[in-house]
Design an enzyme around this catalytic site. Structure first.
Site, PDB file in Angstrom:
ATOM      1  N   CYS A  55       0.822  -1.210   0.000  1.00  0.00           N
ATOM      2  CA  CYS A  55       0.000   0.000   0.000  1.00  0.00           C
ATOM      3  C   CYS A  55       0.856   1.261   0.000  1.00  0.00           C
ATOM      4  O   CYS A  55       0.373   2.341  -0.359  1.00  0.00           O
ATOM      5  CB  CYS A  55      -0.946   0.009   1.197  1.00  0.00           C
ATOM      6  SG  CYS A  55      -0.104  -0.089   2.796  1.00  0.00           S
ATOM      7  N   GLN A 128       5.833  -5.791   9.014  1.00  0.00           N
ATOM      8  CA  GLN A 128       5.026  -6.249   7.881  1.00  0.00           C
ATOM      9  C   GLN A 128       5.825  -6.277   6.582  1.00  0.00           C
ATOM     10  O   GLN A 128       5.651  -7.172   5.756  1.00  0.00           O
ATOM     11  CB  GLN A 128       3.800  -5.341   7.713  1.00  0.00           C
ATOM     12  CG  GLN A 128       2.818  -5.848   6.663  1.00  0.00           C
ATOM     13  CD  GLN A 128       1.588  -4.959   6.553  1.00  0.00           C
ATOM     14  OE1 GLN A 128       1.575  -3.830   7.031  1.00  0.00           O
ATOM     15  NE2 GLN A 128       0.549  -5.464   5.934  1.00  0.00           N
TER      16      GLN A 128
END
Length: 436
Positions: A55, A128
């Site tokens: 993202c 992440q």
């Protein structure tokens, strides 16, 4: 002989170079990346190719063979080609042109090490990105576009990332809202697994909180939620939770040591009257991660009630971020060393074919020259043993010169190795060792 001097590149757009409105349109789902890598690699003749799609960034990194060097414009075109293949749109071409960055060779290597270690992330030290980086390598492997150079680069970058995470303080303090809230609770109760915990809510924030509690070994967790179905699903998901309706709130509060509220309610769920008749032998910790707040601030007026709301949690996150930034200096030493070792490996790998050709050329020269020399009349009386001694000596000289040359390349940067190898390879092809 054809020289093996690959060019490594990384071209991308991330949170530092472009606004969110641009980045969100560049995301390509993982299931579409494999075919896109295959097509892009075929059209632009990449030796190896991989893509990192998240993202906050989309990066294309790959290897170009020495005989097919691509210009900046051609690399940018390959990026746009993959985007069209993955998103089905061509409207972002001008935005990519404006917001992209491009690194080559050692700069590209250093950037990818930095990305894998989360030093280039929006939240420094977040974990992440490591999984996303591994996914990028896996997708490239499945597409058949991951080769020796990128595979080694990826594994070395992940190894450096692991050292940074285990040997520095960069990831030791949480910067997520739920994790930070629970860490505040652990200031009162260090081992939460020994206490009764209530979670009010069953949405995403409540789920994250429950999963972290499960990770900490908490086995006595009560889920309180207005919607029965969602509440029961969350209780089943964590395996150690028991569901209760909001009607049971006062009863569960009386039994709980720690309470986490995470709902979208526009009014206070826990108010002073809920705590007035609670007789506690131990303090009760109230952790409010909701916006707007779920717990009336007046609850903090009770003795042995410790209330932490979103402002307290944000202060903790800010402090943790400051601590992480201080750890970045320690992290860079692992990046520097990892890049240095990778560049040395790459230089040695590139050197192999040239050294082999050099050794073969020296051997041929020695064999030819020895045959001419030993055929001369004044050496006809030499015994076979004496001739072998001379031949072996010539062979040893050739091997030692090859070893000296290999040693000379150690410690060179990737760019200097590349230039030196290219010049040496050209001389070897055009001229070679001269007969004497």
């Amino acid at each position: 002989m054809q020289s093996s001097l690959p060019q490594i590149f990384c071209l991308g757009v991330n949170h530092n170079s472009a606004p969110a409105a641009i980045r969100e349109n560049l995301f390509i789902p993982l299931e579409k990346l494999s075919a896109g890598l295959q097509n892009t690699s075929g059209v632009y003749h990449f030796s190896e190719l991989a893509a990192l799609s998240t993202c906050n960034r989309f990066e294309l990194f790959g290897v170009v063979a020495a005989d097919h060097v691509l210009s900046d414009e051609e690399l940018l075109a390959s990026f746009q080609f993959l985007q069209r293949h993955g998103t089905g749109e061509d409207k972002m071409a001008s935005a990519i042109q404006q917001f992209h960055y491009l690194y080559r060779n050692e700069e590209a290597v250093r950037h990818l090490f930095t990305v894998a270690a989360s030093l280039d992330s929006m939240v420094v030290g977040e974990t992440q990105i490591t999984g996303q980086f591994k996914d990028a390598l896996t997708i490239a492997q499945q597409a058949g576009t991951l080769g020796t150079i990128l595979d080694r680069l990826g594994q070395d970058a992940l190894a450096a990332s692991k050292k940074i995470r285990t040997q520095t303080d960069i990831g030791k303090k949480s910067v997520s809202v739920c994790h930070s809230a629970i860490e505040l609770g652990r200031r009162i109760y260090a081992d939460l697994s020994a206490y009764h915990i209530a979670v009010v809510g069953a949405g995403n924030m409540a789920r994250i909180a429950c999963e972290h509690l499960k990770h900490l070994g908490c086995r006595n967790v009560s889920i309180i939620n207005r919607t029965v179905e969602k509440g029961k699903l969350l209780a089943e998901h964590i395996g150690s939770g028991k569901f209760h309706t909001l009607d049971e709130l006062s009863l569960i509060l009386a039994e709980s040591d720690v309470v986490i509220t995470a709902t979208q309610s526009q009014e206070f769920i826990i108010r002073p009257e809920h705590l007035e008749n609670i007789s506690k032998e131990r303090p009760i910790v109230l952790l409010d991660v909701s916006v707007p707040r779920n717990i009336d601030p007046a609850c903090n007026d009770f003795e042995d009630v410790y209330l932490f709301d979103i402002d307290d949690i944000q202060k903790s996150i800010s402090q943790n971020l400051d601590d992480r930034k201080k750890a970045v200096a320690d992290a860079w030493q692992f990046i520097d060393r990892g890049v240095e070792l990778y560049v040395q490996w790459l230089s040695q790998m590139m050197l192999g074919p040239i050294l082999a050709a050099y050794k073969n050329a020296l051997t041929k020269l020695a064999d030819d020259q020895l045959a001419k020399t030993l055929s001369k009349s004044q050496l006809k009386t030499l015994s076979d043993e004496q001739k072998k001694l001379i031949t072996d000596t010539a062979k040893i000289i050739g091997e030692r010169w090859t070893a000296v040359l290999a040693q000379a390349f150690k410690g060179l940067t990737q760019e200097s190795s590349r230039d030196t190898l290219a010049s040496f390879d050209k001389a070897l092809q055009n001229e070679g060792p001269k007969d004497v």
